[in-house]
Write an enzyme that holds these catalytic residues in place. Sequence first.
Site, PDB file in Angstrom:
ATOM      1  N   LYS A 148       1.874 -60.926   5.039  1.00  0.00           N
ATOM      2  CA  LYS A 148       1.754 -60.126   3.828  1.00  0.00           C
ATOM      3  C   LYS A 148       2.969 -60.368   2.930  1.00  0.00           C
ATOM      4  O   LYS A 148       4.115 -60.359   3.400  1.00  0.00           O
ATOM      5  CB  LYS A 148       1.661 -58.638   4.183  1.00  0.00           C
ATOM      6  CG  LYS A 148       0.371 -58.252   4.906  1.00  0.00           C
ATOM      7  CD  LYS A 148      -0.837 -58.347   3.992  1.00  0.00           C
ATOM      8  CE  LYS A 148      -2.085 -57.780   4.653  1.00  0.00           C
ATOM      9  NZ  LYS A 148      -3.247 -57.799   3.737  1.00  0.00           N
ATOM     10  N   ASP A 173      -1.070 -63.620   2.335  1.00  0.00           N
ATOM     11  CA  ASP A 173      -1.854 -62.719   1.491  1.00  0.00           C
ATOM     12  C   ASP A 173      -0.923 -62.089   0.462  1.00  0.00           C
ATOM     13  O   ASP A 173      -0.079 -61.270   0.797  1.00  0.00           O
ATOM     14  CB  ASP A 173      -2.513 -61.642   2.342  1.00  0.00           C
ATOM     15  CG  ASP A 173      -3.466 -60.760   1.535  1.00  0.00           C
ATOM     16  OD1 ASP A 173      -3.598 -60.984   0.317  1.00  0.00           O
ATOM     17  OD2 ASP A 173      -4.079 -59.856   2.130  1.00  0.00           O
ATOM     18  N   LYS A 243     -15.641 -59.740   3.703  1.00  0.00           N
ATOM     19  CA  LYS A 243     -15.418 -58.557   4.520  1.00  0.00           C
ATOM     20  C   LYS A 243     -16.657 -57.676   4.409  1.00  0.00           C
ATOM     21  O   LYS A 243     -17.180 -57.460   3.316  1.00  0.00           O
ATOM     22  CB  LYS A 243     -14.192 -57.771   4.044  1.00  0.00           C
ATOM     23  CG  LYS A 243     -12.865 -58.511   4.208  1.00  0.00           C
ATOM     24  CD  LYS A 243     -11.704 -57.678   3.677  1.00  0.00           C
ATOM     25  CE  LYS A 243     -10.379 -58.400   3.824  1.00  0.00           C
ATOM     26  NZ  LYS A 243      -9.256 -57.660   3.198  1.00  0.00           N
TER      27      LYS A 243
END
Length: 329
Positions: A148, A173, A243
Site C-alpha cells: 500500500k 496499490d 472484486k
Amino acid sequence: MIQLISATVERWTVAGAFVISRGAKTHVDVVVCTVGDGVFVGRGEGTAIYYEGESAESCVAAIQAYNGPLERTALLTTMPRGAARNALDCALWDLEAKRQGAPVWQLAGLEPPVPLPTAFTISLGNPVEMEEAARVAAAKGFALLKCKLTGTGDRERIAAVRAGAPDARLIVDANESWHDLDIAAEAQALAELGVEMVEQPVLHGQEERLAGVCAPVPLCADESCHTRADLDRLGDFEAVNIKLDKAGGLTEALALAHDARERGFRIMVGCMLGTSLGIAPAALLARGADWIDLDGALLLAQDRPGALMMADGLLAPGTLWGMGKPPGQ
C-alpha cells in the site's frame, strides 16, 4: 419458493491494523445474507464499498427492502451493484449448489478449485515497518506482496520492502494517491525495484488523466472498474481488478472477467476485508488470473469454521460455501 431468511451485520477484528492512504481499520463490518427454500439454506457475505458511500447497515437495509425476484440473473437488472447484491447473489449460488447437489464451480462451468498463490498485503507504514512486515510475510511463504502506498515517500517504502523480501514479486496499490504526480516517472522508479504492476494511480472518474502516460509496468483499474459497463472508459489501463463487492456478485464478476479478457485486459482478482465466506466465491474466479489478491480473511484475527486454508503462500478451498448438497442429504 426461495425466501430471504435474514440479513445481518457481523463485526470481525483485524489482526493489528490494516492501513492504506485513506486511513486505518482495526475491524471490518460485513453483511451476511441467508436465503432458503424450506429445505436448503444458502449464505453469502459482502463488505461495503465505503468510498461509494456504502455501510454494512445500508447493505442490510437494501437487502431487506428488495422485493424483486430472488433469482441471480434478475438481480443484475433489479438491484444496484454493490456489496448488498453481492451477498444476496452469493447466497443464491450457495443455495443452488445445495439444491442441485453440485458445487458452484461446476454449476458455473469453471475449472475445479486448486490451491492458488495469493498476494499478501503490506499495510502502509514507514519504511522500517514495511521492511519488517515484508520479511515476516516472505518467511511465511508469500511469494507475491502487495504494498500500500500514499504518493509521498513511496520509493523509499518499496526500497525497504525489497530489502526485507529480496526474492518476492511486488505489486503496489496507490489507492488513487498518484493523481497529481508524474505517474510514468513514479512507475519507472518502482519498476527498477522489481515492481511489476501499479494499481489505481488516479482518482476514479478521472481516468482521462492516464491519456498519453507511458508506464513501464501495467496500470490496473480498481476503484475505476466495477462492472462490464466501465470497460469502455478504461482503455488507458492494461488490467482490471475484479472484486465481487464492486461487481455486485459472482454472476456479474464472471461476466466482467469474460468481457475484460475479450478486450485484451489482464485480470487481477481482489477482495475487500472479510471472512472466508466472502472470499470463497472470488477464489473460484481467480483461477487463471494474472494476479490474485485474496488475503482479506488472512488479515483478520480469526476466521470462520471451514475457512479457506493457507500454506506456503497458497490459498486452498474451504468447505463453508458453494460445496453442494450437505453430507447425508
